[in-house]
Design an enzyme around this catalytic site. Structure first.
Site, PDB file in Angstrom:
ATOM      1  N   TYR A  26       0.783  -1.235   0.000  1.00  0.00           N
ATOM      2  CA  TYR A  26       0.000   0.000   0.000  1.00  0.00           C
ATOM      3  C   TYR A  26       0.815   1.286   0.000  1.00  0.00           C
ATOM      4  O   TYR A  26       0.260   2.356  -0.245  1.00  0.00           O
ATOM      5  CB  TYR A  26      -0.968   0.011   1.193  1.00  0.00           C
ATOM      6  CG  TYR A  26      -2.127  -0.924   0.967  1.00  0.00           C
ATOM      7  CD1 TYR A  26      -3.260  -0.491   0.292  1.00  0.00           C
ATOM      8  CD2 TYR A  26      -2.073  -2.244   1.379  1.00  0.00           C
ATOM      9  CE1 TYR A  26      -4.317  -1.343   0.047  1.00  0.00           C
ATOM     10  CE2 TYR A  26      -3.126  -3.112   1.137  1.00  0.00           C
ATOM     11  CZ  TYR A  26      -4.247  -2.650   0.473  1.00  0.00           C
ATOM     12  OH  TYR A  26      -5.290  -3.504   0.218  1.00  0.00           O
ATOM     13  N   GLY A  28       2.927   3.978  -1.561  1.00  0.00           N
ATOM     14  CA  GLY A  28       3.132   4.368  -2.947  1.00  0.00           C
ATOM     15  C   GLY A  28       1.807   4.357  -3.678  1.00  0.00           C
ATOM     16  O   GLY A  28       0.741   4.353  -3.069  1.00  0.00           O
ATOM     17  N   GLY A  30      -1.466   3.336  -5.481  1.00  0.00           N
ATOM     18  CA  GLY A  30      -2.400   2.213  -5.460  1.00  0.00           C
ATOM     19  C   GLY A  30      -2.261   1.341  -4.230  1.00  0.00           C
ATOM     20  O   GLY A  30      -1.684   1.743  -3.224  1.00  0.00           O
ATOM     21  N   HIS A  46      -3.783   5.428   5.413  1.00  0.00           N
ATOM     22  CA  HIS A  46      -3.608   6.711   4.735  1.00  0.00           C
ATOM     23  C   HIS A  46      -4.356   6.723   3.400  1.00  0.00           C
ATOM     24  O   HIS A  46      -5.039   7.696   3.070  1.00  0.00           O
ATOM     25  CB  HIS A  46      -2.118   6.998   4.532  1.00  0.00           C
ATOM     26  CG  HIS A  46      -1.841   8.343   3.959  1.00  0.00           C
ATOM     27  ND1 HIS A  46      -1.442   8.523   2.654  1.00  0.00           N
ATOM     28  CD2 HIS A  46      -1.919   9.586   4.505  1.00  0.00           C
ATOM     29  CE1 HIS A  46      -1.274   9.813   2.429  1.00  0.00           C
ATOM     30  NE2 HIS A  46      -1.557  10.482   3.532  1.00  0.00           N
ATOM     31  N   ASP A  47      -4.248   5.645   2.638  1.00  0.00           N
ATOM     32  CA  ASP A  47      -4.987   5.541   1.368  1.00  0.00           C
ATOM     33  C   ASP A  47      -6.490   5.660   1.609  1.00  0.00           C
ATOM     34  O   ASP A  47      -7.197   6.376   0.888  1.00  0.00           O
ATOM     35  CB  ASP A  47      -4.707   4.200   0.679  1.00  0.00           C
ATOM     36  CG  ASP A  47      -3.314   4.097   0.078  1.00  0.00           C
ATOM     37  OD1 ASP A  47      -2.556   5.087   0.139  1.00  0.00           O
ATOM     38  OD2 ASP A  47      -2.983   3.017  -0.440  1.00  0.00           O
ATOM     39  N   ASP A  92      -2.416  13.083   6.669  1.00  0.00           N
ATOM     40  CA  ASP A  92      -0.964  13.078   6.501  1.00  0.00           C
ATOM     41  C   ASP A  92      -0.243  13.059   7.845  1.00  0.00           C
ATOM     42  O   ASP A  92       0.753  12.350   8.015  1.00  0.00           O
ATOM     43  CB  ASP A  92      -0.520  14.289   5.679  1.00  0.00           C
ATOM     44  CG  ASP A  92      -0.919  14.190   4.208  1.00  0.00           C
ATOM     45  OD1 ASP A  92      -1.470  13.151   3.796  1.00  0.00           O
ATOM     46  OD2 ASP A  92      -0.683  15.177   3.477  1.00  0.00           O
TER      47      ASP A  92
END
Length: 120
Positions: A26, A28, A30, A46-47, A92
């Site tokens: 996860y 980076g 995608g 985070h995604d 973030d």
């Protein structure tokens, strides 16, 4: 935005942001499958947080700038952020703190995502 996220990562921890660009399933661009470890779970959260931010009208987490402070490794999102900026800043901030507290496994950097990141 991603530039600010990079700076938050470097403020909160000791590793370069580049160590996280191709880590696990996860970290980076995608993501799929099951996170390989605690650090990869930080990236999945985070995604997912960015996905939630995109539900705010006209909120583009990869590009939206926000106000924050970094002092001696402590990250604070400023009160003058609008709803979208505040949401992204917190995504973030939480991720940068999570990265700093998670063990880093060199074996999970640049893994073969086709074989290791697909749920069976």
């Amino acid at each position: 935005n991603l530039f600010q996220f990079k700076n938050m990562i470097q403020c909160a921890g000791t590793r370069s942001w580049t160590d996280y660009v191709s880590y696990g399933c996860y970290c980076g661009k995608g993501g799929s499958g099951t996170p390989v470890d605690q650090l990869d779970r930080c990236c999945k959260v985070h995604d997912d947080c960015y996905g939630d931010a995109e539900k705010i009208p006209k909120c583009k987490p990869y590009y939206k700038t926000y106000s924050y402070d970094c002092s001696e490794g402590k990250l604070t999102c400023k009160a003058d952020n609008d709803e979208c900026a505040a949401f992204i800043c917190n995504c973030d901030r939480v991720a940068a703190i999570c990265f700093a507290g998670a063990p880093y496994n060199d074996n999970n950097f640049m893994i073969d995502s086709k074989t290791r990141c697909n749920d069976i």
